[in-house]
Write a protein that holds these residues in place. Structure first.
Motif, PDB file in Angstrom:
ATOM      1  N   SER A   3      -1.413   6.120  12.050  1.00 49.69           N
ATOM      2  CA  SER A   3      -2.587   5.255  12.074  1.00 49.69           C
ATOM      3  C   SER A   3      -3.058   4.949  10.658  1.00 49.69           C
ATOM      4  CB  SER A   3      -3.711   5.943  12.854  1.00 49.69           C
ATOM      5  OG  SER A   3      -4.868   5.158  12.818  1.00 49.69           O
ATOM      6  N   GLY A   4      -3.262   3.683  10.373  1.00 50.32           N
ATOM      7  CA  GLY A   4      -3.770   3.265   9.076  1.00 50.32           C
ATOM      8  C   GLY A   4      -2.710   2.975   8.035  1.00 50.32           C
ATOM      9  N   TYR A   5      -1.438   3.233   8.356  1.00 50.37           N
ATOM     10  CA  TYR A   5      -0.371   2.988   7.380  1.00 50.37           C
ATOM     11  C   TYR A   5      -0.229   1.490   7.126  1.00 50.37           C
ATOM     12  CZ  TYR A   5       4.118   2.955   5.046  1.00 50.37           C
ATOM     13  OH  TYR A   5       5.122   2.756   4.136  1.00 50.37           O
ATOM     14  N   ALA A   6      -0.230   1.086   5.859  1.00 49.11           N
ATOM     15  CA  ALA A   6      -0.043  -0.309   5.427  1.00 49.11           C
ATOM     16  C   ALA A   6      -1.057  -1.256   6.057  1.00 49.11           C
ATOM     17  CB  ALA A   6       1.388  -0.778   5.699  1.00 49.11           C
ATOM     18  N   LEU A   7      -2.256  -0.769   6.291  1.00 51.88           N
ATOM     19  CA  LEU A   7      -3.326  -1.589   6.862  1.00 51.88           C
ATOM     20  C   LEU A   7      -4.559  -1.515   5.976  1.00 51.88           C
ATOM     21  CD1 LEU A   7      -3.160  -0.380  10.577  1.00 51.88           C
ATOM     22  CD2 LEU A   7      -2.175  -2.473   9.639  1.00 51.88           C
ATOM     23  N   VAL A   8      -5.409  -2.515   6.115  1.00 47.83           N
ATOM     24  CA  VAL A   8      -6.732  -2.434   5.508  1.00 47.83           C
ATOM     25  C   VAL A   8      -7.759  -2.592   6.621  1.00 47.83           C
ATOM     26  CG1 VAL A   8      -6.108  -3.205   3.197  1.00 47.83           C
ATOM     27  CG2 VAL A   8      -6.752  -4.878   4.890  1.00 47.83           C
TER      28      VAL A   8
ATOM     29  N   PHE B 202       0.807  -1.222   0.000  1.00 50.78           N
ATOM     30  CA  PHE B 202       0.000   0.000   0.000  1.00 50.78           C
ATOM     31  C   PHE B 202       0.842   1.276   0.000  1.00 50.78           C
ATOM     32  CE2 PHE B 202      -2.864  -3.225   1.766  1.00 50.78           C
ATOM     33  CZ  PHE B 202      -3.893  -3.110   0.849  1.00 50.78           C
ATOM     34  N   ASP B 203       2.084   1.197  -0.432  1.00 51.54           N
ATOM     35  CA  ASP B 203       2.946   2.382  -0.457  1.00 51.54           C
ATOM     36  C   ASP B 203       2.339   3.523  -1.268  1.00 51.54           C
ATOM     37  OD1 ASP B 203       4.769   1.170   1.154  1.00 51.54           O
ATOM     38  OD2 ASP B 203       6.425   1.210  -0.279  1.00 51.54           O
TER      39      ASP B 203
ATOM     40  N   TRP C 197      -8.975  -3.160   0.015  1.00 53.70           N
ATOM     41  CA  TRP C 197      -7.630  -3.345  -0.519  1.00 53.70           C
ATOM     42  C   TRP C 197      -7.469  -2.733  -1.908  1.00 53.70           C
ATOM     43  CZ3 TRP C 197      -8.416  -5.993  -4.913  1.00 53.70           C
ATOM     44  CH2 TRP C 197      -9.523  -6.824  -4.978  1.00 53.70           C
ATOM     45  N   GLU C 198      -8.413  -1.938  -2.340  1.00 50.99           N
ATOM     46  CA  GLU C 198      -8.329  -1.320  -3.655  1.00 50.99           C
ATOM     47  C   GLU C 198      -7.051  -0.483  -3.766  1.00 50.99           C
ATOM     48  OE1 GLU C 198     -11.670   0.171  -6.605  1.00 50.99           O
ATOM     49  OE2 GLU C 198     -11.535   1.374  -4.796  1.00 50.99           O
ATOM     50  N   GLY C 199      -6.381  -0.591  -4.889  1.00 55.85           N
ATOM     51  CA  GLY C 199      -5.135   0.132  -5.110  1.00 55.85           C
ATOM     52  C   GLY C 199      -3.909  -0.602  -4.588  1.00 55.85           C
ATOM     53  N   ALA C 200      -4.094  -1.824  -4.119  1.00 51.96           N
ATOM     54  CA  ALA C 200      -2.963  -2.595  -3.598  1.00 51.96           C
ATOM     55  C   ALA C 200      -2.042  -3.016  -4.739  1.00 51.96           C
ATOM     56  CB  ALA C 200      -3.471  -3.833  -2.867  1.00 51.96           C
ATOM     57  N   HIS C 201      -0.752  -2.948  -4.491  1.00 46.50           N
ATOM     58  CA  HIS C 201       0.239  -3.469  -5.425  1.00 46.50           C
ATOM     59  C   HIS C 201       0.666  -4.824  -4.876  1.00 46.50           C
ATOM     60  CE1 HIS C 201       1.348   0.746  -7.087  1.00 46.50           C
ATOM     61  NE2 HIS C 201       0.090   0.447  -7.224  1.00 46.50           N
ATOM     62  N   ILE C 202       0.226  -5.882  -5.510  1.00 44.80           N
ATOM     63  CA  ILE C 202       0.347  -7.218  -4.924  1.00 44.80           C
ATOM     64  C   ILE C 202       1.531  -8.032  -5.428  1.00 44.80           C
ATOM     65  CG2 ILE C 202      -2.095  -7.392  -4.376  1.00 44.80           C
ATOM     66  CD1 ILE C 202      -2.388  -9.028  -6.946  1.00 44.80           C
TER      67      ILE C 202
END
Length: 163
Positions: free
Chosen positions: A93-98, A79-80, A110-115
């Protein structure tokens, strides 16, 4: 199903043919007919409906869980881009979390996740426990100059110098 797990795991595009998504959990038998199973679900934080990564578990049909591992979103830069766009930095708060919002079933957390990083880590984990179950990538053709044939030895000039 506010996590939209079926769509998330479809986007991961794992190569296992014997698989299913039940609720928010992915199950696979990477080696058909084998006793080992792979389970992947979202790793919860200490807070309700908040997830920091994926939890992988290796399960033996008769012996139970043999191994578990956590793939943190932060470690794999999932999620960078999303967090940079929102002005979030590590430690906030909320960094790199869903977060799952059950009252908003249309929202995809998780929309916009680079997987790609997660998928690569799952591939590495699978290679340890299920050798050969992950298909080898197709060889890519090198882009650039084309190879030229080298002249054969018979046509190359030689010198007959004596010492």
């Amino acid at each position: 199903m506010a996590m939209h797990a079926r769509e998330f795991f479809a986007e991961l595009d794992l190569p296992f043919t014997d698989r299913a998504v039940v609720g928010d959990t992915y199950y696979a038998t990477p080696v058909p007919g084998g006793l080992l199973r792979l389970r992947i679900d979202f790793a919860r934080t200490q807070y309700d409906s908040e997830y920091s990564g994926l939890r992988l578990a290796l399960i033996h049909q008769e012996l139970g869980t043999l191994d578990t591992g956590i793939l943190r979103f932060d470690d794999h830069k999932t999620f960078d881009h999303r967090d940079a766009r929102r002005g979030r930095t590590p430690g906030q708060s909320g960094y790199a979390l869903v977060r799952e919002f059950r009252e908003r079933p249309d929202w995809v957390p998780w929309e916009g996740a680079h997987i790609n990083g997660l998928r690569d880590a799952i591939e590495q984990y699978s290679a340890v426990w299920f050798p050969g179950a992950w298909p080898a990538p197709a060889p890519s053709r090198a882009v650039g100059r084309t190879a030229h044939q080298a002249p054969s030895l018979s046509t190359a000039k030689t010198s007959s110098r004596k010492r």
